[in-house]
Design an enzyme around this catalytic site. Structure first.
Site, PDB file in Angstrom:
ATOM      1  N   GLY A  15       4.853  -6.378   5.288  1.00 21.04           N
ATOM      2  CA  GLY A  15       4.563  -7.375   6.330  1.00 21.04           C
ATOM      3  C   GLY A  15       3.070  -7.495   6.584  1.00 21.04           C
ATOM      4  O   GLY A  15       2.554  -8.594   6.816  1.00 21.04           O
ATOM      5  N   GLY A  30       7.263   1.546   4.781  1.00 21.58           N
ATOM      6  CA  GLY A  30       5.996   2.279   4.739  1.00 21.58           C
ATOM      7  C   GLY A  30       5.091   1.787   3.629  1.00 21.58           C
ATOM      8  O   GLY A  30       4.129   2.454   3.254  1.00 21.58           O
ATOM      9  N   GLY A  65       3.777  -1.417   3.758  1.00 22.83           N
ATOM     10  CA  GLY A  65       2.887  -2.438   4.323  1.00 22.83           C
ATOM     11  C   GLY A  65       3.190  -3.848   3.849  1.00 22.83           C
ATOM     12  O   GLY A  65       2.292  -4.685   3.788  1.00 22.83           O
ATOM     13  N   ASP A  71      -2.352  -2.045   9.676  1.00 21.63           N
ATOM     14  CA  ASP A  71      -2.561  -1.872   8.230  1.00 21.63           C
ATOM     15  C   ASP A  71      -3.098  -3.131   7.550  1.00 21.63           C
ATOM     16  O   ASP A  71      -3.321  -3.141   6.333  1.00 21.63           O
ATOM     17  CB  ASP A  71      -1.232  -1.524   7.535  1.00 21.63           C
ATOM     18  CG  ASP A  71      -0.669  -0.198   8.009  1.00 21.63           C
ATOM     19  OD1 ASP A  71      -1.461   0.637   8.496  1.00 21.63           O
ATOM     20  OD2 ASP A  71       0.557  -0.013   7.894  1.00 21.63           O
ATOM     21  N   LYS A  94       0.840  -1.207   0.000  1.00 22.85           N
ATOM     22  CA  LYS A  94       0.000   0.000   0.000  1.00 22.85           C
ATOM     23  C   LYS A  94       0.870   1.250   0.000  1.00 22.85           C
ATOM     24  O   LYS A  94       2.057   1.200   0.373  1.00 22.85           O
ATOM     25  CB  LYS A  94      -0.931   0.009   1.225  1.00 22.85           C
ATOM     26  CG  LYS A  94      -0.234  -0.116   2.599  1.00 22.85           C
ATOM     27  CD  LYS A  94       0.247   1.168   3.226  1.00 22.85           C
ATOM     28  CE  LYS A  94       0.945   0.947   4.555  1.00 22.85           C
ATOM     29  NZ  LYS A  94       1.674   2.123   5.067  1.00 22.85           N
TER      30      LYS A  94
HETATM   31  O1  C5P Z   1       0.146  -1.723  14.264  1.00 19.78           O
HETATM   32  P1  C5P Z   1       1.552  -1.834  13.808  1.00 19.78           P
HETATM   33  O2  C5P Z   1       2.224  -3.085  14.281  1.00 19.78           O
HETATM   34  O3  C5P Z   1       1.716  -1.609  12.359  1.00 19.78           O
HETATM   35  O4  C5P Z   1       2.289  -0.626  14.511  1.00 19.78           O
HETATM   36  C1  C5P Z   1       3.662  -0.612  14.809  1.00 19.78           C
HETATM   37  C2  C5P Z   1       3.905   0.444  15.859  1.00 19.78           C
HETATM   38  O5  C5P Z   1       3.628   1.744  15.322  1.00 19.78           O
HETATM   39  C3  C5P Z   1       2.998   0.329  17.069  1.00 19.78           C
HETATM   40  O6  C5P Z   1       3.569  -0.515  18.029  1.00 19.78           O
HETATM   41  C4  C5P Z   1       2.916   1.762  17.549  1.00 19.78           C
HETATM   42  O7  C5P Z   1       4.048   2.081  18.321  1.00 19.78           O
HETATM   43  C5  C5P Z   1       2.993   2.569  16.271  1.00 19.78           C
HETATM   44  N1  C5P Z   1       1.658   2.962  15.770  1.00 19.78           N
HETATM   45  C6  C5P Z   1       0.995   4.016  16.401  1.00 19.78           C
HETATM   46  N2  C5P Z   1      -0.238   4.381  15.942  1.00 19.78           N
HETATM   47  C7  C5P Z   1      -0.814   3.759  14.901  1.00 19.78           C
HETATM   48  C8  C5P Z   1      -0.146   2.703  14.252  1.00 19.78           C
HETATM   49  C9  C5P Z   1       1.092   2.336  14.719  1.00 19.78           C
HETATM   50  O8  C5P Z   1       1.487   4.593  17.362  1.00 19.78           O
HETATM   51  N3  C5P Z   1      -2.019   4.165  14.472  1.00 19.78           N
END
Ligand code: C5P
Length: 311
Positions: free
Chosen positions: A131, A127, A129, A165, A32
């Site tokens: 993973g 950035g 996405g 994501d 993405k």
């Molecule tokens: O959800 P994901 O694993 O992609 O997020 C990785 C890290 O990015 C989270 O542990 C958090 O610290 C930060 N994050 C955040 N706010 C979001 C998405 C991600 O603070 N909306």
């Protein structure tokens, strides 16, 4: 065209799955781009409340799932996965593919097992996405190979528990406004194609670290204009309303990315934006032809590998 060409996944519509034989399932795992991202505030759980617009690109990894009755899931790279990507992607319990598969295995009988072969093209910490797309593909693929009667709603619940994501890439829609942590999807009807050219510096960005350094904007922006450009087919106006609140903090962490963004802008005479928490930066193009030209220009002038990302 290399197996990791950003347009290679275009066959069959970019994302989705196709059975090759009764014994294996090949699933395309899309990426993405965030073409708008505003941080609305920090939540009590540590996450940030977002207003973001994501589009699904045809730049894909591929998962091959071979079901068996071993009661376990093993993950390995395809032989043709670039060596540079292998060292950056763990194949143990930290990998979202295994975490997604394990959650679904818990919903099947004890014999459910599989070997999953990951053909990795999308660099981690970009950035894009990658993973998250892998997790979405693993959820869809494992449900299929183990013939589980798990609803789409349940799959989305599992996805939201694994990351922010994944829901967008699981939904299969081409574009959406995403709210909450990013997991609440409001699909946007998209007419026509979108074209981007992207580059990434050698170093990726840690999403957690970029968010930690970011506060909500005092002058809050909204995704409405970007959403309108997409739904009204005004890709020509997109460039003027793309925005990413995370850019400044990411640039503070990764000077190589900040430098690349400036050089990219100068090389092509266009504004260049960051996707998600970076470190991929991209320019908007009006057509496939312009994207080809911009890609060639940036590769020649900056001596980097650039991708044409089509939506
Ligand atoms: O959800 P994901 O694993 O992609 O997020 C990785 C890290 O990015 C989270 O542990 C958090 O610290 C930060 N994050 C955040 N706010 C979001 C998405 C991600 O603070 N909306």
């Amino acid at each position: 065209m290399s197996e990791c060409d950003a347009t290679a996944g275009a066959v069959g519509g970019g994302c989705g799955w196709r059975a090759v034989s009764g014994e294996r399932l090949v699933v395309q795992s899309a990426s993405k781009l965030n073409i708008f991202l505003e941080v609305l505030g920090r939540r009590e759980d540590g996450y940030h409340e977002l207003d973001t617009v994501m589009v699904r690109t045809r730049f894909c990894d591929t998962l091959t799932l071979i079901p068996d009755f071993s009661g376990s899931v093993r993950l390995r790279f395809s032989d043709s996965t670039p060596v540079a990507l292998r060292s950056a992607v763990p194949l143990d319990g930290r990998n979202l593919i295994l975490r997604a598969a394990e959650q679904l295995r818990g919903l099947g009988d004890s014999g459910c097992g599989a070997e999953i072969i990951l053909h990795k093209c999308i660099p981690p910490e970009s950035g894009l996405g990658g993973g998250s797309g892998n997790a979405a593909a693993a959820l869809l693929g494992c449900r299929q190979i183990w013939k589980l009667s798990v609803s789409d709603e349940r799959l989305h619940e599992i996805a939201a528990g694994l990351g922010s994501d994944i829901n967008f890439l699981l939904s299969g829609v081409r574009a959406a406004v995403c709210r909450g942590r990013g997991e609440q999807i409001q699909p946007l009807p998209l007419s026509g194609s979108l074209y981007f050219v992207a580059v990434r510096p050698g170093r990726g960005n840690s999403t957690a670290e970029v968010f930690r350094r970011t506060s909500a904007g005092t002058e809050r922006r909204t995704s409405a204009e970007v959403a309108r450009c997409l739904t009204e087919g005004r890709a020509d106006l997109l460039e003027s309303c793309i925005f990413n609140r995370l850019t400044e903090s990411a640039a503070g962490l990764n000077s190589e990315m900040a430098d690349l963004q400036i050089r990219f802008q100068h090389a092509v005479g266009k504004p260049v934006f960051m996707s998600g928490s970076g470190s991929t930066v991209f320019a908007v193009c009006r057509s496939a032809r312009e994207a080809r030209e911009v890609r060639q220009t940036v590769e020649r002038k900056l001596r980097v590998v650039a991708w044409s990302l089509e939506v």
